[in-house]
Motif scaffolding. Sequence first.
Motif, PDB file in Angstrom:
ATOM      1  N   UNK A  34       0.841  -1.304   0.079  1.00 31.73           N
ATOM      2  CA  UNK A  34      -0.096  -0.012  -0.016  1.00 31.73           C
ATOM      3  C   UNK A  34       0.982   1.258   0.000  1.00 31.73           C
ATOM      4  N   UNK A  35       1.960   1.225   0.775  1.00 31.90           N
ATOM      5  CA  UNK A  35       2.824   2.541   0.701  1.00 31.90           C
ATOM      6  C   UNK A  35       3.608   2.824  -0.511  1.00 31.90           C
ATOM      7  N   UNK A  36       3.861   4.468  -0.580  1.00 29.63           N
ATOM      8  CA  UNK A  36       4.661   4.763  -1.757  1.00 29.63           C
ATOM      9  C   UNK A  36       5.557   5.675  -1.225  1.00 29.63           C
ATOM     10  N   UNK A  55      14.642  -5.259  -2.887  1.00 31.63           N
ATOM     11  CA  UNK A  55      14.929  -3.866  -3.754  1.00 31.63           C
ATOM     12  C   UNK A  55      14.528  -4.037  -5.137  1.00 31.63           C
ATOM     13  N   UNK A  56      14.640  -5.581  -5.775  1.00 27.16           N
ATOM     14  CA  UNK A  56      14.407  -5.869  -7.045  1.00 27.16           C
ATOM     15  C   UNK A  56      13.045  -5.848  -7.251  1.00 27.16           C
ATOM     16  N   UNK A  57      12.423  -6.461  -6.118  1.00 21.88           N
ATOM     17  CA  UNK A  57      10.803  -6.411  -6.413  1.00 21.88           C
ATOM     18  C   UNK A  57      10.156  -5.065  -6.176  1.00 21.88           C
ATOM     19  N   UNK A  58      10.548  -4.236  -5.434  1.00 20.13           N
ATOM     20  CA  UNK A  58      10.078  -2.852  -5.103  1.00 20.13           C
ATOM     21  C   UNK A  58      11.495  -1.930  -5.079  1.00 20.13           C
ATOM     22  N   UNK A  59      11.471  -1.530  -6.074  1.00 22.40           N
ATOM     23  CA  UNK A  59      12.876  -0.629  -6.327  1.00 22.40           C
ATOM     24  C   UNK A  59      13.009   0.471  -5.508  1.00 22.40           C
ATOM     25  N   UNK A  60      11.635   1.162  -5.089  1.00 26.18           N
ATOM     26  CA  UNK A  60      11.643   2.457  -4.380  1.00 26.18           C
ATOM     27  C   UNK A  60      11.785   2.097  -2.740  1.00 26.18           C
ATOM     28  N   UNK A  61      11.603   0.940  -2.345  1.00 26.11           N
ATOM     29  CA  UNK A  61      11.231   0.679  -1.147  1.00 26.11           C
ATOM     30  C   UNK A  61      12.440   0.899  -0.116  1.00 26.11           C
ATOM     31  N   UNK A  62      11.948   1.484   1.262  1.00 26.65           N
ATOM     32  CA  UNK A  62      12.955   1.617   2.285  1.00 26.65           C
ATOM     33  C   UNK A  62      12.822   0.396   3.112  1.00 26.65           C
ATOM     34  N   UNK A  63      14.030  -0.475   3.026  1.00 22.32           N
ATOM     35  CA  UNK A  63      13.913  -1.706   3.735  1.00 22.32           C
ATOM     36  C   UNK A  63      15.073  -1.642   4.931  1.00 22.32           C
ATOM     37  N   UNK A  64      14.623  -2.125   5.993  1.00 27.13           N
ATOM     38  CA  UNK A  64      15.585  -2.318   7.071  1.00 27.13           C
ATOM     39  C   UNK A  64      15.755  -3.906   7.421  1.00 27.13           C
ATOM     40  N   UNK A  65      16.941  -4.501   7.460  1.00 27.91           N
ATOM     41  CA  UNK A  65      16.963  -5.831   7.614  1.00 27.91           C
ATOM     42  C   UNK A  65      17.391  -5.750   9.218  1.00 27.91           C
ATOM     43  N   UNK A  66      16.882  -6.729   9.882  1.00 29.26           N
ATOM     44  CA  UNK A  66      16.968  -6.995  11.412  1.00 29.26           C
ATOM     45  C   UNK A  66      17.714  -8.097  11.775  1.00 29.26           C
ATOM     46  N   UNK A 133       0.728  -1.244   8.070  1.00 33.13           N
ATOM     47  CA  UNK A 133      -0.126  -0.458   7.582  1.00 33.13           C
ATOM     48  C   UNK A 133      -1.586  -1.367   7.027  1.00 33.13           C
ATOM     49  N   UNK A 134      -2.642  -0.484   7.241  1.00 28.81           N
ATOM     50  CA  UNK A 134      -3.827  -1.147   6.422  1.00 28.81           C
ATOM     51  C   UNK A 134      -3.437  -1.618   5.153  1.00 28.81           C
ATOM     52  N   UNK A 135      -3.888  -2.839   4.847  1.00 30.34           N
ATOM     53  CA  UNK A 135      -3.423  -3.490   3.612  1.00 30.34           C
ATOM     54  C   UNK A 135      -2.184  -4.237   3.330  1.00 30.34           C
ATOM     55  N   UNK A 136      -1.265  -4.054   4.517  1.00 33.09           N
ATOM     56  CA  UNK A 136      -0.014  -4.418   4.517  1.00 33.09           C
ATOM     57  C   UNK A 136       0.049  -5.888   4.754  1.00 33.09           C
ATOM     58  N   UNK A 137       1.247  -6.569   4.524  1.00 30.29           N
ATOM     59  CA  UNK A 137       1.285  -8.043   4.325  1.00 30.29           C
ATOM     60  C   UNK A 137       2.540  -8.707   5.478  1.00 30.29           C
ATOM     61  N   UNK A 138       2.321  -9.641   6.035  1.00 30.65           N
ATOM     62  CA  UNK A 138       3.451 -10.402   6.662  1.00 30.65           C
ATOM     63  C   UNK A 138       3.752 -11.538   6.025  1.00 30.65           C
ATOM     64  N   UNK A 139       4.732 -12.071   5.628  1.00 31.20           N
ATOM     65  CA  UNK A 139       4.835 -13.128   5.001  1.00 31.20           C
ATOM     66  C   UNK A 139       6.424 -13.800   5.483  1.00 31.20           C
ATOM     67  N   UNK A 140       6.268 -15.116   5.500  1.00 31.79           N
ATOM     68  CA  UNK A 140       7.467 -15.818   6.052  1.00 31.79           C
ATOM     69  C   UNK A 140       7.484 -17.095   5.421  1.00 31.79           C
ATOM     70  N   UNK A 141       8.816 -17.682   5.298  1.00 31.23           N
ATOM     71  CA  UNK A 141       8.872 -19.079   5.220  1.00 31.23           C
ATOM     72  C   UNK A 141      10.107 -19.638   6.275  1.00 31.23           C
ATOM     73  N   UNK A 142       9.926 -20.874   6.443  1.00 31.58           N
ATOM     74  CA  UNK A 142      10.596 -21.565   7.594  1.00 31.58           C
ATOM     75  C   UNK A 142      10.908 -23.099   7.028  1.00 31.58           C
ATOM     76  N   UNK A 143      11.891 -23.822   7.347  1.00 30.86           N
ATOM     77  CA  UNK A 143      12.063 -25.086   7.028  1.00 30.86           C
ATOM     78  C   UNK A 143      11.229 -25.888   7.962  1.00 30.86           C
ATOM     79  N   UNK A 144      10.631 -26.907   7.477  1.00 32.23           N
ATOM     80  CA  UNK A 144       9.614 -27.607   8.096  1.00 32.23           C
ATOM     81  C   UNK A 144      10.090 -29.164   7.930  1.00 32.23           C
ATOM     82  N   UNK A 145      11.403 -29.467   8.214  1.00 30.51           N
ATOM     83  CA  UNK A 145      11.728 -30.800   7.911  1.00 30.51           C
ATOM     84  C   UNK A 145      12.563 -31.481   9.076  1.00 30.51           C
ATOM     85  N   UNK A 146      12.112 -31.117  10.372  1.00 35.33           N
ATOM     86  CA  UNK A 146      12.770 -31.622  11.587  1.00 35.33           C
ATOM     87  C   UNK A 146      12.863 -33.200  11.570  1.00 35.33           C
TER      88      UNK A 146
END
Length: 271
Positions: A34-36, A55-66, A133-146
């Motif tokens: 939703x954001x610009x 940044x390849x998917x959203x070229x103008x994005x402000x990205x913080x890695x934690x 933000x409204x309309x924002x997304x939470x997305x994740x992947x994890x190994x599921x092979x224990x």
Amino acid sequence: MTASPSWDAAQYLRHAGHRARPFADLLARVPELPGTPPRIADLGCGPGNVTALLADRWPTALVTGYDNSPAMLDRALTEHAGPTPGGGRLDFTHADLRTWAPAEAYDLIVSNAALHWVPGHLDAFPAWLDGLAPGGTFAFQVPDNLDAPLHALMRDLAAGPRWGSRLADVPRRTDSVHPTAVYLDRLARLGCATDVWETTYLHVLEGEDPVLDWVKGTGLRPVLTALGDDPEARDAFLAEYRTLLRDAYPRTEHGTVLPFRRLFAVATKGA
């Protein structure tokens, strides 16, 4: 389990191509943000190589890695931090995901192969979703092979007669990832439009003992950390584990095949 295993960015990146593919598959299912420009948080960013894909998917994005690993953050800051070609920016900072909470509104909170290292991560979902933000997304992947041999053999060896007194509780617990239905139910109950799925990748690995080389960058880190001050014991454990992995993952004419199952979730907050 060791709460904070030490990480080796160079070892992790030895299989960077295989490890990045699930993140690309995850991003392919993330809807328009939703954001610009969009604000993005990458939880457990590691050495930053997949954070750069944002940044390849959203070229103008402000990205913080934690991340909480100094070694991983040093690699990320050295190789990926700064302005991006599309006018966005990549930043990286220290955070413990067990206590992290959004300090600002994000359009996307994403995590690649990190939440299985965070005990009780389900309980963090409400605060993280509140930070979208409204309309924002939470997305994740994890190994599921224990249940896969590389983990089962590690746990059995660590709990056996030779190593049990030192390592029985060190490998990652089998309940560190929940069933897919649990994630779907939790995220849906929190009011998100939710898509959860699993994929098994058949990674064809090259080189000598490639499965051991793979797991030395990830799942074996708690054991390597626990034996870090005893090189003789570390090498002895690795020798035993190497033999078990060779039998479980024999080399074929086209390489060593490592089946690897991963769990994905994309949850979009109502607008």
